[in-house]
Motif scaffolding. Structure first.
Motif, short mmCIF file in Angstrom:
data_model
loop_
_atom_site.label_atom_id
_atom_site.label_comp_id
_atom_site.label_asym_id
_atom_site.label_seq_id
_atom_site.Cartn_x
_atom_site.Cartn_y
_atom_site.Cartn_z
N LYS A 130 4.05 64.64 -17.31
CA LYS A 130 4.41 65.23 -18.58
C LYS A 130 4.06 66.70 -18.65
CE LYS A 130 6.08 64.90 -22.73
NZ LYS A 130 7.52 64.73 -22.91
N GLY A 131 3.37 67.23 -17.64
CA GLY A 131 2.96 68.62 -17.70
C GLY A 131 4.11 69.59 -17.78
N ASN A 132 5.26 69.23 -17.18
CA ASN A 132 6.40 70.16 -17.17
C ASN A 132 7.69 69.36 -17.28
OD1 ASN A 132 8.02 72.42 -16.89
ND2 ASN A 132 7.93 72.40 -14.68
N THR A 133 7.93 68.81 -18.46
CA THR A 133 9.11 67.97 -18.64
C THR A 133 10.11 68.64 -19.54
OG1 THR A 133 8.09 66.83 -20.48
CG2 THR A 133 7.79 65.85 -18.32
N ASP A 134 11.30 68.04 -19.56
CA ASP A 134 12.34 68.50 -20.47
C ASP A 134 11.95 68.17 -21.90
OD1 ASP A 134 14.77 67.43 -18.08
OD2 ASP A 134 13.87 69.40 -18.34
N PRO A 135 12.53 68.87 -22.89
CA PRO A 135 12.17 68.60 -24.28
C PRO A 135 12.73 67.30 -24.82
CG PRO A 135 13.90 70.25 -24.16
CD PRO A 135 13.46 69.99 -22.75
N GLY A 136 13.46 66.53 -24.01
CA GLY A 136 14.05 65.29 -24.48
C GLY A 136 13.04 64.18 -24.55
N ASP A 137 13.56 62.96 -24.80
CA ASP A 137 12.71 61.79 -24.93
C ASP A 137 12.25 61.33 -23.55
OD1 ASP A 137 13.21 61.86 -27.64
OD2 ASP A 137 14.98 60.57 -27.47
N ALA A 138 10.94 61.23 -23.39
CA ALA A 138 10.35 60.75 -22.13
C ALA A 138 9.97 59.29 -22.32
CB ALA A 138 9.14 61.59 -21.74
N ILE A 139 10.69 58.42 -21.65
CA ILE A 139 10.47 56.98 -21.80
C ILE A 139 10.30 56.37 -20.41
CG2 ILE A 139 11.49 54.80 -22.55
CD1 ILE A 139 12.93 56.31 -24.73
N LEU A 140 9.25 55.57 -20.28
CA LEU A 140 8.96 54.88 -19.02
C LEU A 140 8.74 53.41 -19.33
CD1 LEU A 140 8.29 55.00 -15.95
CD2 LEU A 140 5.90 55.31 -16.62
N LEU A 141 9.40 52.54 -18.60
CA LEU A 141 9.25 51.09 -18.75
C LEU A 141 8.77 50.53 -17.42
CD1 LEU A 141 9.63 48.48 -20.39
CD2 LEU A 141 12.00 48.42 -19.57
N LEU A 142 7.63 49.86 -17.45
CA LEU A 142 7.04 49.23 -16.26
C LEU A 142 7.13 47.72 -16.41
CD1 LEU A 142 3.83 51.39 -15.66
CD2 LEU A 142 6.10 51.68 -14.67
N ALA A 143 7.52 47.04 -15.35
CA ALA A 143 7.63 45.57 -15.35
C ALA A 143 6.94 45.03 -14.10
CB ALA A 143 9.09 45.13 -15.39
N ARG A 144 5.89 44.20 -14.29
CA ARG A 144 5.20 43.58 -13.17
C ARG A 144 5.69 42.13 -13.07
NH1 ARG A 144 -0.77 44.72 -11.83
NH2 ARG A 144 -0.87 45.13 -14.06
N THR A 145 6.11 41.74 -11.90
CA THR A 145 6.70 40.42 -11.70
C THR A 145 5.64 39.41 -11.30
OG1 THR A 145 7.22 40.93 -9.39
CG2 THR A 145 8.90 41.45 -11.03
N HIS A 146 5.87 38.17 -11.75
CA HIS A 146 5.01 37.05 -11.39
C HIS A 146 5.88 35.88 -10.95
CE1 HIS A 146 1.51 39.09 -13.04
NE2 HIS A 146 2.22 39.35 -14.14
N THR A 147 5.25 34.95 -10.26
CA THR A 147 5.97 33.76 -9.81
C THR A 147 6.11 32.77 -10.95
OG1 THR A 147 5.07 34.04 -7.59
CG2 THR A 147 5.97 31.89 -8.14
N PHE A 148 7.30 32.24 -11.12
CA PHE A 148 7.51 31.25 -12.16
C PHE A 148 6.88 29.93 -11.72
CE2 PHE A 148 9.88 28.25 -14.79
CZ PHE A 148 9.90 28.92 -16.00
N PRO A 149 6.17 29.27 -12.65
CA PRO A 149 5.50 28.01 -12.26
C PRO A 149 6.50 27.01 -11.69
CG PRO A 149 4.76 28.75 -14.43
CD PRO A 149 5.92 29.62 -14.04
N ALA A 150 6.20 26.50 -10.51
CA ALA A 150 7.13 25.59 -9.83
C ALA A 150 7.28 24.26 -10.56
CB ALA A 150 6.67 25.34 -8.39
#
Length: 792
Positions: free
Chosen positions: A642-662
């Motif tokens: 963020k130190g040198n970004t554009d003036p627009g909207d800064a959006i970050l989406l993080l998704a951590r995956t897990h194993t579905f219960p068998a």
């Protein structure tokens, strides 16, 4: 032609041998007094030895004479040589008396001063009467240097100017010299000085003539006009209220004020509401938006950003009450100082001697207050300055109101944008999410989303509509709604973006059809979007992009990679249009998928702003540790990017995956024969019993399974399969390889069939069809009752 008679004749030995009557009249001495005397006692030579100009030294009364003479040799009969002296001729038609009268007339003018300086720049003659000399007469200036006589603002510069004229002969024409009284405080005077070198006819330097013209009034008018022009040129170009006020004080200090302060009604500064009507109430707070002082002594009474009501009774409060300016001399014991000790202390510390307070008023509403101070180092304000200040305040008030309206609109836009974003995006069983949202001050069209899809899948969305303000925010809300509607049809990511592009083009056509005067008509509608679907049962994530940067994967083993950029496509609303490509990546337990808008990446990246490379995001994720929370990772990315970004909207989406219960998923292959429905029902009953599903839900599920399998056997193609998934919903899926689309029918009373999907639709909370490369899957979702906790 009558021959000219000499004034005198001098023998070769230097004795005066003849003295004419004209000489007696001109020089005031009789022939008896002069004849026989050495000529050196009568006249003296000036200039070089070869010069023929001779100036008489003394008149009969001992005063110096300014007569110029010519010398001519006379040959006598005995071959001796005498010297005839004549009065020098002049080519000027103006008699010397007229010249003297002209000089006297110039000297008598109060606005003009003449200074004759010798070769050492000492005053030989001065004819100047001005208050800056005090009680000194022009005669008292003779023999002194200009820098000793006058209190010049730049004595060294003036001295160099005169010396340059003396040495080079090039005149100096009308440079400005600033002078103050030398022995007592007083206003500053401005003189236009012209300097000319004085030479005799033979080219010998005699000195410098300095002509000073008092242009103080003219320069004050010019300075006021310059200040007004500067403020109009610089103040109001920014739509930011703080910048507007700061530009104003920067223009006024030090050219018009030693200290300048701008205070704005707090609600106006926040852009929340219309400014109040005058007079301003005593309880209305003002925010100090900008302040500037021209010296180290100027210590502010309150810092910039301070919010407080104006103290009564003070000149500031009076100006805001009757909306008239106040010009106040600041004595050390001013009676109103007791009402506002903080300002009184700051005024005394700064050395301010006069205050000019003007309300910032527009159409009867009060926006704020402009306070200007001058110290004893500058001239006090005059009534002309008051009128100029009112003009400055009027221009500033208009600029502030424009900035206020802009701020208000974008405050609403930001509020609208935040209201359209998911309040609490929920994580799914196999996907844990966290987000970072740093919206621009002006509001825009950036958005993100996470929501569940049938089959335990999760949709991940990041997008950004070009532009800022209300229109970008409302367009974002429209596109987000359309995307949710399209996702309900269980479309593949590339097909969903194609349909979303159609919706964007439709909105663009509506925008182009607006009236010609509507500014939105000239703004192109375009948007970025990334749509990803993660299937935990297959551990596959399918991604499609429309102008959006490719995502980044941080693997659980510490490595990072950028997703193949081949799935990229044009921006939504672009003339290039679909098709949009997809890419599929396999994600392991604990992997993190990072999706971001273009503004989250540094503007210094070598590619365009619309499609920057995610190298910086890769570097930020390299420091990621698997045991850290996703929110900590979001913060770390923000600190790095963020130190040198554009003036627009800064959006970050993080998704951590897990194993579905068998044990929460069961799949059975089915034969394509009439017994398949019964077999499927038996499988479903056993598994639902093992899962402890409510009897009522279990019965409805068995009926749904029976109907879907029956339809697949009758209308579908082998191979067939049944899958049950117990997640937040109970999902039932029947797959076959036929592309035939099932259709919900409303059977008549006498019809023996056609009620299968109708029954399914009544029993399930939601149902649909998902098409794949190897056929189709008909699915249903049912809500599971929430377990009631046991008391105690």
């Amino acid at each position: 032609m009558t021959r000219e008679a000499p004034l005198m004749v001098v023998s070769g030995g230097g004795t005066v041998v003849q003295w004419s009557r004209e000489a007696e009249e001109l020089l005031g001495r009789t022939a008896t007094e002069v004849v026989g005397q050495p000529v050196a006692r009568v006249v003296s030579r000036t200039g070089s030895a070869s010069a023929l100009r001779v100036v008489s030294q003394l008149r009969g009364n001992g005063a110096a004479s300014g007569l110029e003479l010519r010398v001519r040799p006379l040959l006598r009969a005995d071959d001796s040589v005498d010297w005839a002296v004549f009065q020098a001729r002049t080519d000027s038609p103006i008699p010397s008396a007229v010249g003297a009268a002209v000089l006297g007339a110039l000297s008598a003018q109060s606005l003009m001063g003449l200074h004759v300086l010798d070769q050492h720049l000492r005053i030989v003659r001065a004819t100047f009467t001005t208050p800056i000399l005090g009680d000194e007469s022009p005669e008292q200036l003779v023999g002194r240097r200009l820098t000793d006589v006058y209190n010049l603002s730049d004595p060294a510069g003036t001295e160099n100017l005169l010396r340059t004229v003396l040495e080079s002969g090039a005149p100096a024409r009308e440079p400005l010299v600033r002078v103050r009284p030398k022995h007592a405080p007083g206003p500053e005077y401005v003189f236009s000085v012209s300097a000319f070198r004085l030479d005799d006819p033979d080219g010998h330097v005699l000195g410098v003539l300095a002509v000073a013209l008092d242009v103080t009034a003219r320069e004050k008018v010019r300075r006021r006009v310059g200040v007004l022009r500067t403020v109009r040129d610089r103040v109001g170009h920014s739509l930011d209220l703080v910048t507007t006020c700061q530009d104003l004080v920067d223009c006024l200090v030090p050219s018009f004020a030693d200290v300048a302060v701008v205070e704005v009604v707090d609600s106006v500064a926040r852009g929340e509401e219309e400014p109040p009507l005058g007079p301003l109430g005593r309880d209305v707070p003002l925010r100090r938006v900008a302040a500037r002082g021209g010296g180290a002594r100027q210590a502010p009474a309150h810092p910039v950003g301070d919010v407080r009501s104006v103290t009564y009774p003070t000149p500031y409060a009076q100006a805001l009450t009757d909306l008239e300016p106040r010009l106040v001399v600041l004595d050390s014991d001013a009676p109103w100082f007791a009402a506002d000790p903080a300002r009184a202390h700051a005024i005394r510390a700064s050395g301010a001697r006069v205050l000019l307070a003007a309300p910032l008023v527009l159409r009867g509403t009060v926006l704020g207050l402009l306070s200007l101070y001058r110290t004893d180092e500058t001239d006090p304000y005059t009534e002309d300055d008051v009128q100029l200040t009112l003009d400055l305040a009027a221009h500033t008030a208009l600029s502030i109101d424009i900035a206020r309206r802009y701020t208000r609109e974008h405050t609403i836009a930001v509020a609208l944008q935040r209201g359209l974003l998911p309040a609490h995006p929920s994580s799914q069983t196999a996907v844990e999410t966290a987000h970072l949202v740093a919206l621009g001050d002006q509001g825009g069209g950036g958005w993100y989303d996470t929501f569940a899809l049938p089959g335990a899948r999760t949709a991940l969305v990041v997008g950004d509509v070009n532009g800022q303000g209300l229109h970008a925010a409302t367009t974002m809300g429209q596109l987000r709604t359309v995307l949710h509607s399209l996702a309900a049809f269980d479309l593949e990511p590339d097909e969903l973006l194609a349909r979303l592009n159609d919706a964007t083009l439709f909105l663009a056509q509506e925008r182009a059809a607006r009236p010609p005067g509507d500014p939105m008509r000239r703004q192109e509608l375009a948007a970025h979007c990334l749509y990803a679907v993660y299937d935990p049962l297959a551990r596959a994530c399918t991604i499609a992009r429309a102008g959006q940067p490719p995502p980044v994967i941080a693997h659980s083993d510490g490595s990072t990679e950028q997703v193949d950029s081949s799935c990229g496509g044009p921006m939504l609303g672009s003339a290039e249009g679909p098709p949009f490509a997809t890419t599929c990546v396999t994600l392991s337990e604990g992997d993190v998928l990072a999706l971001g808008t273009p503004a989250i990446l540094p503007a210094s990246t070598p590619t365009s702003v619309l499609a920057p490379t995610p190298d910086a995001l890769l570097q930020a994720l390299e420091a990621w540790a698997p045991d850290r929370s996703l929110q900590e990772l979001c913060d770390e990315v923000l600190y790095r990017l963020k130190g040198n970004t554009d003036p627009g909207d800064a959006i970050l989406l993080l998704a951590r995956t897990h194993t579905f219960p068998a044990d929460h998923v069961a799949t059975w292959p089915l034969d394509q024969d009439p017994t398949a429905a019964g077999t499927a029902r038996i499988h479903a009953h056993r598994r639902l019993t093992d899962w402890g599903v409510d009897e009522e839900v279990g019965y409805a599920t068995e009926l749904i399974v029976s109907e879907l399998v029956t339809n697949a056997v009758r209308y579908g193609s082998a191979p067939l399969s049944l899958r049950l998934i117990k997640d937040r919903f109970l999902t039932c899926e029947v797959h076959d390889t036929s592309p035939t689309t099932p259709r919900l029918r409303h059977a008549r009373t006498i019809d023996e069939g056609g009620r299968g999907l109708f029954i399914v639709a009544q029993l399930a909370q939601n149902w649909g069809v998902r098409y794949t490369s190897d056929g189709k899957t008909v699915w249903t979702e049912q809500s599971l009752p929430t377990a009631t906790p046991h008391p105690g």
